[in-house]
Write a protein that holds these residues in place. Structure first.
Motif, PDB file in Angstrom:
ATOM      1  N   GLY A   1       0.803  -1.213   0.000  1.00  0.00           N
ATOM      2  CA  GLY A   1       0.000   0.000   0.000  1.00  0.00           C
ATOM      3  C   GLY A   1       0.833   1.258   0.000  1.00  0.00           C
ATOM      4  O   GLY A   1       0.358   2.326   0.355  1.00  0.00           O
TER       5      GLY A   1
ATOM      6  N   VAL B   1       2.898  -0.162   9.003  1.00  0.00           N
ATOM      7  CA  VAL B   1       2.119  -1.206   8.325  1.00  0.00           C
ATOM      8  C   VAL B   1       1.613  -2.221   9.338  1.00  0.00           C
ATOM      9  O   VAL B   1       2.395  -2.784  10.115  1.00  0.00           O
ATOM     10  CB  VAL B   1       2.980  -1.918   7.257  1.00  0.00           C
TER      11      VAL B   1
ATOM     12  N   ARG C   1      -0.976   1.779   7.137  1.00  0.00           N
ATOM     13  CA  ARG C   1      -1.499   0.781   6.207  1.00  0.00           C
ATOM     14  C   ARG C   1      -2.101  -0.389   6.976  1.00  0.00           C
ATOM     15  O   ARG C   1      -1.417  -1.008   7.787  1.00  0.00           O
ATOM     16  CB  ARG C   1      -0.374   0.281   5.293  1.00  0.00           C
TER      17      ARG C   1
ATOM     18  N   THR D   1      -5.249   2.186   3.251  1.00  0.00           N
ATOM     19  CA  THR D   1      -4.204   3.077   3.755  1.00  0.00           C
ATOM     20  C   THR D   1      -4.843   4.361   4.263  1.00  0.00           C
ATOM     21  O   THR D   1      -5.659   4.965   3.567  1.00  0.00           O
ATOM     22  CB  THR D   1      -3.195   3.419   2.638  1.00  0.00           C
TER      23      THR D   1
END
Ligand code: SF4
Length: 169
Positions: free
Chosen positions: A26, A73, A111, A116
């Motif tokens: 992402g 993330v 993300r 996102t």
């Protein structure tokens, strides 16, 4: 110079793989300056905000329009809106980038599995983060701290569960 077809084909496959990985993670199409998630050694040293006593390393640092953008993330997390705790973690990375590079990032990216989120690093976000850091520091010095949530799943994944008298798991 003639490039053998096999090398050309390999190049195309590698490019496709890189694009697919970036799509999966992402990340926007921007230069990755550092990362902390590769299998080997991280390509980034820890960032410090000494006057606030903070240190950390975001999953990625990317460069966009001359600014360093931290990216966090959470590949297994699915939610329509971001968790506040994740946003504050990202805000902390923004502060670390600001303090260590001398330039505040305009935003950070969070993300989840298929989405996102963008957190604008505003003065209000910065002030909220610093208030939380102050509160955490006070609580670290306190003898007894009450549980701040009602989520058994959080306790189940907590490293202090076996010694915590407030654990829900
Ligand atoms: S186990 Fe205790 S310290 Fe860990 S999340 Fe639960 S309440 Fe908090």
């Amino acid at each position: 110079m003639n490039v053998p077809p096999i090398l050309l084909a390999l190049g195309v496959v590698l490019l496709a793989l890189a694009l697919w990985l970036r799509w999966r993670i992402g990340l926007p199409w921007a230069r990755v300056v550092a990362e902390d998630v590769s299998q080997g050694r991280p390509t980034q040293r820890a960032l410090y905000a000494r006057r606030y006593g903070l240190t950390g390393r975001p999953d990625y640092l990317i460069e966009r329009h001359g600014s360093l953008i931290p990216v966090e993330v959470k590949p297994s997390r699915q939610a329509r809106t971001p968790y506040h705790s994740d946003l504050m973690q990202l805000a902390a990375y923004c502060l670390l980038v600001e303090e260590s590079s001398g330039r505040a990032p305009p935003y950070g990216l969070l993300r989840y599995a298929d989405k996102t989120f963008r957190l604008r690093y505003t003065a209000a976000v910065r002030a909220e983060l610093l208030a939380i850091v102050d509160e955490m520091r006070d609580q670290l010095e306190a003898e007894d701290v009450e549980r701040s949530h009602t989520e058994p799943a959080r306790c189940a994944g907590c490293g202090l569960r076996t010694i915590c008298e407030d654990s829900l798991a």
